[in-house]
Design an enzyme around this catalytic site. Structure first.
Site, PDB file in Angstrom:
ATOM      1  N   TYR A  53       8.718   3.863   8.909  1.00  0.00           N
ATOM      2  CA  TYR A  53       7.951   2.950   8.971  1.00  0.00           C
ATOM      3  C   TYR A  53       7.098   1.917   9.115  1.00  0.00           C
ATOM      4  CZ  TYR A  53       4.268   5.573   6.922  1.00  0.00           C
ATOM      5  OH  TYR A  53       3.266   5.942   6.054  1.00  0.00           O
ATOM      6  N   TYR A  68       4.347  16.790  10.014  1.00  0.00           N
ATOM      7  CA  TYR A  68       4.133  17.101   9.148  1.00  0.00           C
ATOM      8  C   TYR A  68       4.410  18.098   9.542  1.00  0.00           C
ATOM      9  CZ  TYR A  68      -0.089  13.989   6.985  1.00  0.00           C
ATOM     10  OH  TYR A  68      -0.648  12.925   7.230  1.00  0.00           O
ATOM     11  N   GLY A 127      -7.245  10.047   6.563  1.00  0.00           N
ATOM     12  CA  GLY A 127      -7.802   8.232   7.254  1.00  0.00           C
ATOM     13  C   GLY A 127      -7.924   9.096   8.205  1.00  0.00           C
ATOM     14  N   ASP A 150      -7.629   6.383   9.901  1.00  0.00           N
ATOM     15  CA  ASP A 150      -7.103   5.463  10.814  1.00  0.00           C
ATOM     16  C   ASP A 150      -6.099   5.729  11.614  1.00  0.00           C
ATOM     17  OD1 ASP A 150      -6.124   6.494   8.351  1.00  0.00           O
ATOM     18  OD2 ASP A 150      -4.921   4.736   8.334  1.00  0.00           O
ATOM     19  N   ASP A 203      29.835 -22.010  20.372  1.00  0.00           N
ATOM     20  CA  ASP A 203      29.138 -21.539  18.931  1.00  0.00           C
ATOM     21  C   ASP A 203      30.805 -21.428  18.554  1.00  0.00           C
ATOM     22  OD1 ASP A 203      29.620 -19.690  16.874  1.00  0.00           O
ATOM     23  OD2 ASP A 203      30.580 -17.911  18.284  1.00  0.00           O
TER      24      ASP A 203
END
Length: 669
Positions: free
Chosen positions: A280, A312, A327, A329, A441
């Protein structure tokens, strides 16, 4: 801020326990008295100036405090009329020393560390109350309206909550109360609670009711209180706190929140594994072992455990901490689902989430910028693909053909099963690079132009890059391509075992395509490996046997020969929607070679999940052209909408706001 501790009373209900010293010197544990614990917690909370009122056994109390040697500035104020007055007069005697924000408490009060911390950190004046404890018959209760204390006394029951004389008073509110206390005492009203004066001025003095619920904050009036409080204190001091960290750079904001968490109980820190961090956020600069060791050596951390997912849940169910600290946030964004799960688990056994304001330390932001800059340097970026494979066993790779598409790959992240997921690397496809220029290509875009695209992507991103090297060209030319890519910081080049004018594999046998001999292609691989300067760079051999319908035996023969020649990885490709031949190849290759990474590009066989690929032994999954293929229909649609409607309104309705696009672009540093 100063603390005022009221210690003038007799403590007569304590019997023989206070026959030789004031009540505040009563032992509540093997190491603490009521007062020594109060002083220690105040010091830990950053309050170093203490005013203590004395009366009964005055000199014994003074000598005791001096013997504690706590490096506190303690001023003693004696109330000579302690046997004839209440503590309102003791406050009056000390008023000249109290021109500051004040923490006010009685000397017989025992409380959890977290209760004092909440009082001290309250931005407004506050008093401890409890909404869960029963109302006492003969002790303090607070009448609370709209969250504020309106009356305090033993006689109130309506709209009341259990309360204790533990206050944090801002200077303005305190001076209003102190003026009223002075008025009372100078008019002879000295034998009442100080709260009698407070009750007259609560319209001017605004005190918030701070609800601590079941946390310990109790006075000790008699031996039974002492027994009960001591037992509660033992339980309170066994409380545990859990925090989780992914950072490899600890700054002042982290230290501050660790200090706060440690005051709630024994602090257990969960350190995310490298794989979890990579899922992440940016790649960690320090390894898991280094990060774990770092937290083990921070003061206040009791022990460190491994947290192997962003979720967790596993650790919380095992450790059952009383508190989880984080926190604030994570209330929004990618971590919101993780927070919701934490709340759910805590609720299942009665734990509590404690959130502190997120600290945006400019110094940390600067360190983070420097870390990202380091991750984008050639030597660091080049080796990261190998680290991803070693850590996760599989890398998911998305096509990028410009700086902007590189930023999309860099920053796209989704919530998933209590965690998060993002791409591990970028694929610089010759097909997409050519298409973005409106050219076929067939290697018509020269290597200089291709490398310019890589450079543009590298300038604004830091994830590993896998380069589509087509056939690799002449062996003599491929040597220089390897050196250039390695020097730039590219992690891997993939070359296909064909020769002559390149034709896209999507055409299969519809156009004439010549496969190089095993010997020719093996020599190209060996030459490329000899040209390398580091062990980090990888050469992947792409096998076209299944595309050209040469059969499984040919594909496997080539794969083993190319690994023998030094290829660091094997890519097997197929145009079929049924993945059976891919699965067969992987199974037969893995029967003899369990180490060499296998790469697949599931453009056709797109129903297979990454998890299934990994279970079968695949290590790299490349989504080779999906940003290009989704962008073109959207652009064609936009052009048609404007032509059809003779205006841009209908087109704007399907457009992404430009400000959202700009947010992808990093600020200048």
């Amino acid at each position: 801020m100063k603390a005022l501790i009221l210690n003038s009373g007799f403590g007569s209900r304590m019997g023989s326990l206070t026959s030789e010293h004031p009540k505040c010197m009563t032992e509540i544990s093997a190491t603490d008295t009521i007062l020594s614990r109060q002083l220690r917690l105040l010091k830990n909370a950053g309050i170093n100036e203490i005013v203590i009122t004395t009366g009964y056994y005055d000199q014994i109390l003074v000598d005791y405090c001096n013997s504690l040697d706590m490096d506190l500035k303690i001023t003693f104020v004696n109330n000579p009329l302690f046997d004839k007055t209440n503590y309102i007069y003791s406050i009056y005697r000390a008023k000249e020393l109290l021109n500051d924000d004040i923490v006010l408490m009685h000397g017989d009060l025992v409380f959890e560390n977290s209760v004092l911390n909440d009082i001290v950190s309250s931005p407004c004046s506050s008093m401890k109350v409890s909404s869960t404890l029963p109302l006492p018959q003969k002790d303090f209760k607070a009448v609370v309206r709209d969250g504020e204390v309106k009356k305090v006394g033993i006689e109130y029951f309506d709209s009341a909550m259990e309360a204790q004389a533990l206050y944090k008073l801002n200077k303005k509110d305190w001076n209003i109360w102190l003026d009223k206390i002075t008025e009372y005492c100078e008019s002879g009203k000295r034998n009442c609670y100080a709260e009698a004066a407070l009750n007259e001025i609560t319209d001017q003095c605004h005190i918030k009711a701070l609800d601590v619920k079941d946390r310990l904050c109790s006075e000790i009036d008699n031996p039974e209180d002492l027994r009960m409080v001591s037992e509660k204190l033992k339980k309170a001091e066994k409380k545990t706190v859990y925090m989780c960290f992914s950072t490899d750079m600890v700054h002042s904001g982290h230290i501050d929140i660790i200090k706060k968490a440690a005051k709630l109980g024994k602090l257990i820190v969960g350190v995310l594994t490298d794989e979890s961090v990579m899922s992440y956020k940016r790649f960690p600069l320090l390894s898991f072992d280094d990060r774990k060791n770092m937290f083990e050596n921070i003061k206040g951390v009791d022990r460190v455990v491994t947290q192997d997912t962003l979720s967790y849940k596993k650790n919380l169910e095992k450790l059952r901490p009383d508190y989880v600290v984080h926190g604030d946030d994570w209330k929004t964004g990618i971590q919101k689902s993780i927070r919701d799960e934490v709340c759910e688990v805590l609720a299942s056994y009665g734990g509590q989430l404690v959130e502190y304001p997120y600290s945006k330390d400019e110094r940390y932001e600067e360190l983070d910028k420097r870390a990202k800059a380091e991750l984008s340097t050639p030597d660091v970026r080049r080796k990261r693909l190998r680290k991803v494979l070693n850590t996760k066993g599989m890398a998911t790779v998305m096509e990028a053909h410009s700086g902007l598409t590189g930023l999309i790959v860099e920053n796209t992240i989704v919530a998933e099963n209590g965690g998060a997921k993002q791409f591990d690397a970028m694929w610089c496809s010759s097909l997409c690079d050519s298409t973005s220029r409106g050219k076929p290509d067939i290697e018509v875009v020269d290597m200089t132009s291709r490398l310019k695209t890589v450079d543009e992507i590298m300038e604004v991103t830091n994830k590993p890059i896998i380069f589509d090297g087509d056939t690799g060209g002449l062996t003599e030319h491929f040597v220089y391509t390897v050196r250039t890519l390695e020097r730039m910081g590219v992690s891997m080049v993939i070359i296909e075992d064909k020769k002559g004018l390149k034709k896209n594999s999507l055409f299969g046998n519809e156009v004439k395509q010549t496969q190089a001999t095993i010997e020719e292609f093996s020599e190209k691989i060996r030459a490329g490996k000899r040209a390398q300067k580091t062990k980090d760079f990888m050469i992947c051999a792409r096998i076209e046997s299944l595309i050209l319908e040469r059969g499984m035996e040919d594909a496997l023969k080539r794969a083993f020969a190319f690994t023998e020649a030094g290829a660091d990885a094997i890519m097997i490709h197929s145009r079929k929607k049924d993945p059976a031949e891919i699965f067969e190849f992987v199974e037969k290759f893995r029967a003899k070679d369990n180490a060499t990474p296998i790469v697949v590009v599931p453009t056709s066989f797109n129903t297979v999940t990454e998890e299934e690929f990994k279970a079968r032994g695949v290590n790299i999954v490349i989504y080779a052209n999906h940003l290009t293929r989704t962008a073109f229909p959207a652009m064609v649609n936009a052009a048609e909408l404007i032509l059809k409607n003779h205006r841009a309104k209908e087109c704007d309705d399907v457009c992404m706001p430009f400000k959202d696009i700009i947010r992808l672009i990093p600020d200048e540093e």
